[in-house]
Design a protein around this motif. Structure first.
Motif, PDB file in Angstrom:
ATOM      1  N   THR A  99     -10.118  66.968  -9.181  1.00 61.67           N
ATOM      2  CA  THR A  99      -9.088  66.862  -8.137  1.00 61.67           C
ATOM      3  C   THR A  99      -9.365  65.690  -7.195  1.00 61.67           C
ATOM      4  O   THR A  99      -8.437  65.175  -6.564  1.00 61.67           O
TER       5      THR A  99
ATOM      6  N   GLY B  76      -0.845  66.244 -12.038  1.00 61.08           N
ATOM      7  CA  GLY B  76      -2.242  65.857 -12.286  1.00 61.08           C
ATOM      8  C   GLY B  76      -2.673  66.023 -13.731  1.00 61.08           C
ATOM      9  O   GLY B  76      -3.634  65.405 -14.164  1.00 61.08           O
TER      10      GLY B  76
ATOM     11  N   SER C 208      -7.374  63.069  -9.115  1.00 63.21           N
ATOM     12  CA  SER C 208      -5.916  63.232  -9.285  1.00 63.21           C
ATOM     13  C   SER C 208      -5.170  63.426  -7.958  1.00 63.21           C
ATOM     14  O   SER C 208      -4.055  62.920  -7.789  1.00 63.21           O
ATOM     15  N   GLU C 209      -5.788  64.162  -7.010  1.00 65.45           N
ATOM     16  CA  GLU C 209      -5.023  64.538  -5.819  1.00 65.45           C
ATOM     17  C   GLU C 209      -4.649  63.372  -4.892  1.00 65.45           C
ATOM     18  O   GLU C 209      -3.551  63.390  -4.306  1.00 65.45           O
TER      19      GLU C 209
ATOM     20  N   TYR D  26      -6.606  66.942 -13.306  1.00 63.41           N
ATOM     21  CA  TYR D  26      -6.797  67.973 -12.283  1.00 63.41           C
ATOM     22  C   TYR D  26      -7.953  68.902 -12.674  1.00 63.41           C
ATOM     23  O   TYR D  26      -8.725  69.343 -11.830  1.00 63.41           O
TER      24      TYR D  26
END
Ligand SMILES: Cc1cc2nc3c(=O)[nH]c(=O)nc-3n(C[C@H](O)[C@H](O)[C@H](O)COP(=O)(O)OP(=O)(O)OC[C@H]3O[C@@H](n4cnc5c(N)ncnc54)[C@H](O)[C@@H]3O)c2cc1C
Length: 168
Positions: free
Chosen positions: A151, A40, A154-155, A44
């Protein structure tokens, strides 16, 4: 290792590239100086603010935006002045920027939602600049906060890359 493509860097750009390649059936090796737990990169840890133009979130808040206004803002900020002559050095920067603003005004939000990114109802006003339609900066709020902030951006991509890593 046998791969069609080697992606160096598992930040957001590398994750998106790897995810798109896997979707197209390519075999990818993703190399990063960090461990798998740190996929990430900066995204992140980021605030997860995303540039969108004329979105449902803006309309709900009464913000009137359009491709034309956003493109005017970008041109006023960039100040490209080498578009003609023998060495039009700004030509590709301007072409890239126009394509990106078109993406942000059209398919970007649906593209992100399809890949699992969700949005808060908050639209911030980052890079406000001069605060005028003719000057530099965003003349209206366009900073859309992803649900989960960094997140939340990115996640979804990291999850699919991890799943691809462990699939046959
Ligand atoms: C605190 C913070 C808040 C932010 N908030 C926002 C925001 O709200 N909105 C926004 O649009 N942007 C924001 N940003 C910026 C945004 O997060 C970054 O521009 C974006 O994530 C960069 O992604 P990237 O994949 O290009 O690079 P990076 O995330 O930097 O990824 C690069 C990757 O390459 C790896 N790498 C580097 N060198 C090597 C090497 N030699 N060998 C192997 N691997 C290597 C790194 O470990 C890393 O995983 C923020 C950034 C920070 C730090």
């Amino acid at each position: 290792m046998d791969a069609d493509v080697i992606v160096v860097g598992g930040g957001l750009s590398g994750l998106v590239a790897a995810d798109e390649l896997v979707r197209e059936g390519r075999r990818v090796v993703l190399v990063d100086q960090e461990s798998e737990a740190n996929l990430g990169g900066q995204a992140y840890w980021s605030f997860g603010g995303l540039f969108l133009v004329n979105s449902p979130e803006q309309r709900r808040l009464g913000v009137r935006d359009s491709f034309g206004l956003a493109w005017q803002d970008w041109r006023a900020s960039a100040g490209w002045d080498r578009l003609d002559g023998e060495l039009p050095e700004d030509e590709w920067a301007e072409r890239w920027a126009r394509a990106y603003v078109e993406f942000a005004a059209e398919e970007k939000r649906a593209w992100l939602v399809e890949r699992g990114v969700r949005f808060t109802p908050v639209v911030g006003w980052a890079e406000r600049g001069s605060g005028t339609a003719g000057g530099h900066g965003n003349s209206v709020p366009r900073f859309h906060i992803a649900w989960g902030t960094g997140t939340g951006v990115s996640e979804p991509f990291a999850d699919r890359v991890r799943a691809a890593l462990h699939s046959p």
